[in-house]
Design a protein around this motif. Structure first.
Motif, short mmCIF file in Angstrom:
data_model
loop_
_atom_site.label_atom_id
_atom_site.label_comp_id
_atom_site.label_asym_id
_atom_site.label_seq_id
_atom_site.Cartn_x
_atom_site.Cartn_y
_atom_site.Cartn_z
N VAL A 100 0.85 -1.19 0.00
CA VAL A 100 0.00 0.00 0.00
C VAL A 100 0.89 1.24 0.00
O VAL A 100 1.77 1.39 0.85
N VAL A 101 0.64 2.10 -0.99
CA VAL A 101 1.38 3.36 -1.11
C VAL A 101 0.38 4.50 -1.27
O VAL A 101 -0.74 4.28 -1.74
N PRO A 102 0.75 5.72 -0.91
CA PRO A 102 -0.16 6.85 -1.11
C PRO A 102 -0.50 7.02 -2.59
O PRO A 102 0.31 6.74 -3.47
N SER A 103 -1.69 7.52 -2.83
CA SER A 103 -2.18 7.72 -4.19
C SER A 103 -2.15 9.20 -4.55
O SER A 103 -2.29 10.06 -3.69
N ASP A 104 -2.01 9.46 -5.85
CA ASP A 104 -2.12 10.83 -6.34
C ASP A 104 -3.57 11.23 -6.58
O ASP A 104 -3.87 12.40 -6.81
N ALA A 105 -4.48 10.23 -6.55
CA ALA A 105 -5.90 10.52 -6.80
C ALA A 105 -6.48 11.30 -5.62
O ALA A 105 -6.07 11.11 -4.47
N SER A 106 -7.44 12.14 -5.92
CA SER A 106 -8.12 12.88 -4.86
C SER A 106 -9.05 11.93 -4.11
O SER A 106 -9.41 10.86 -4.61
N LEU A 107 -9.45 12.32 -2.91
CA LEU A 107 -10.40 11.52 -2.14
C LEU A 107 -11.69 11.35 -2.91
O LEU A 107 -12.28 10.27 -2.92
N GLU A 108 -12.14 12.39 -3.59
CA GLU A 108 -13.39 12.31 -4.36
C GLU A 108 -13.27 11.29 -5.49
O GLU A 108 -14.19 10.51 -5.73
N GLU A 109 -12.13 11.27 -6.19
CA GLU A 109 -11.92 10.30 -7.27
C GLU A 109 -11.91 8.88 -6.72
O GLU A 109 -12.50 7.97 -7.31
N THR A 110 -11.26 8.70 -5.59
CA THR A 110 -11.19 7.37 -4.98
C THR A 110 -12.57 6.93 -4.52
O THR A 110 -12.97 5.78 -4.75
N ARG A 111 -13.30 7.83 -3.89
CA ARG A 111 -14.66 7.47 -3.47
C ARG A 111 -15.53 7.10 -4.66
O ARG A 111 -16.34 6.17 -4.58
N GLU A 112 -15.38 7.81 -5.76
CA GLU A 112 -16.18 7.52 -6.96
C GLU A 112 -15.94 6.09 -7.43
O GLU A 112 -16.85 5.39 -7.85
N ARG A 113 -14.69 5.63 -7.36
CA ARG A 113 -14.36 4.26 -7.78
C ARG A 113 -14.72 3.23 -6.72
O ARG A 113 -15.06 2.10 -7.04
N CYS A 114 -14.58 3.60 -5.45
CA CYS A 114 -14.63 2.60 -4.39
C CYS A 114 -15.96 2.52 -3.64
O CYS A 114 -16.25 1.46 -3.06
N TRP A 115 -16.71 3.60 -3.58
CA TRP A 115 -17.97 3.51 -2.85
C TRP A 115 -18.86 2.48 -3.52
O TRP A 115 -19.03 2.48 -4.73
N PRO A 116 -19.45 1.60 -2.74
CA PRO A 116 -20.34 0.59 -3.33
C PRO A 116 -21.66 1.22 -3.75
O PRO A 116 -22.01 2.32 -3.31
N ALA A 117 -22.38 0.49 -4.57
CA ALA A 117 -23.73 0.90 -4.93
C ALA A 117 -24.58 0.94 -3.66
O ALA A 117 -24.26 0.27 -2.66
N GLU A 118 -25.65 1.70 -3.69
CA GLU A 118 -26.56 1.75 -2.54
C GLU A 118 -27.33 0.44 -2.40
O GLU A 118 -27.68 0.03 -1.30
N THR A 119 -27.61 -0.20 -3.53
CA THR A 119 -28.33 -1.47 -3.54
C THR A 119 -27.65 -2.41 -4.53
O THR A 119 -26.95 -1.96 -5.44
N LEU A 120 -27.88 -3.69 -4.36
CA LEU A 120 -27.39 -4.69 -5.31
C LEU A 120 -28.53 -5.68 -5.59
O LEU A 120 -28.52 -6.82 -5.12
N PRO A 121 -29.54 -5.22 -6.34
CA PRO A 121 -30.71 -6.09 -6.57
C PRO A 121 -30.35 -7.39 -7.28
O PRO A 121 -31.03 -8.40 -7.09
N GLN A 122 -29.28 -7.39 -8.09
CA GLN A 122 -28.89 -8.62 -8.80
C GLN A 122 -28.47 -9.71 -7.82
O GLN A 122 -28.46 -10.88 -8.16
N TYR A 123 -28.11 -9.33 -6.59
CA TYR A 123 -27.76 -10.29 -5.54
C TYR A 123 -28.89 -10.45 -4.52
O TYR A 123 -28.72 -11.13 -3.51
N GLY A 124 -29.99 -9.72 -4.72
CA GLY A 124 -31.11 -9.79 -3.78
C GLY A 124 -31.01 -8.81 -2.62
O GLY A 124 -31.63 -9.03 -1.58
N TYR A 125 -30.24 -7.73 -2.79
CA TYR A 125 -30.08 -6.74 -1.71
C TYR A 125 -30.63 -5.39 -2.17
O TYR A 125 -29.94 -4.63 -2.83
N PRO A 126 -31.89 -5.13 -1.82
CA PRO A 126 -32.52 -3.86 -2.23
C PRO A 126 -31.93 -2.66 -1.53
O PRO A 126 -31.28 -2.76 -0.53
#
Length: 175
Positions: free
Chosen positions: A149-175
């Motif tokens: 693990v090394v520090p990233s040049d990406a902003s926190l917002e960019e990282t959150r955009e890639r890493c935050w999960p979806a609010e729901t995953l209906p394809q797995y049965g999680y509304p």
């Protein structure tokens, strides 16, 4: 173990089991997850008994609750978890549930031959405490990666955009 003989069974207070790791502050407890935004701390009971819930903490990155932490591992007193449908690991303070940071491994699946199919998600973290090494893998992956693990040049917002999960995953049965 010398054999694969079944030694016992257990039940958890969760409706669905996703992740499991040790509690860095209590050797008699484990931390488990389901599809919710909680880390649930349980006391291990006798064989066949249901594990008793001790407490829960909500996983939060700022004001946002983070669901779908999967395949947990305790690393240097933190709880790390794969975030389903991403190539990211969330680092959580087990005392508060606060997100301490993100490990963005975007592109790791492209390094595997043959390339994993949809559903063949990152789903494995292992920590070698003696060597202070971290390994990751996934469902049906043909490779195991040691990561640094090394520090990233990406902003926190960019990282959150890639890493935050979806609010729901209906394809797995999680509304």
């Amino acid at each position: 173990a010398e054999t694969l003989e079944r030694l016992g069974a257990f039940a958890t207070p969760l409706s669905d089991g996703w992740g499991l790791t040790t509690d860095p502050d209590d050797a008699s407890a484990l931390i488990v997850t389901d599809a919710s935004d909680a880390l649930t701390f349980v006391e291990i009971g006798e064989a066949g008994a249901e594990w008793r819930e001790i407490k829960k903490v909500t996983v939060r990155d700022g004001e946002r609750k983070i669901r779908f932490a999967n395949e947990l591992e305790t690393v240097r007193g933190e709880v790390w978890g794969n975030v389903i449908e991403t190539e990211c690991i969330v680092r959580v303070d087990p005392k508060t549930g606060n997100v301490l940071g993100w490990i963005d491994l975007t592109g790791i699946k492209k390094k595997i031959e043959p390339a994993p199919r949809r559903g063949d998600v990152m789903n494995g973290i292992a920590y070698d405490e003696a060597g202070d090494r971290v390994f990751v893998t996934g469902k049906k992956w043909s490779a195991l990666f040691e990561v640094t693990v090394v520090p990233s040049d990406a902003s926190l917002e960019e990282t959150r955009e890639r890493c935050w999960p979806a609010e729901t995953l209906p394809q797995y049965g999680y509304p």
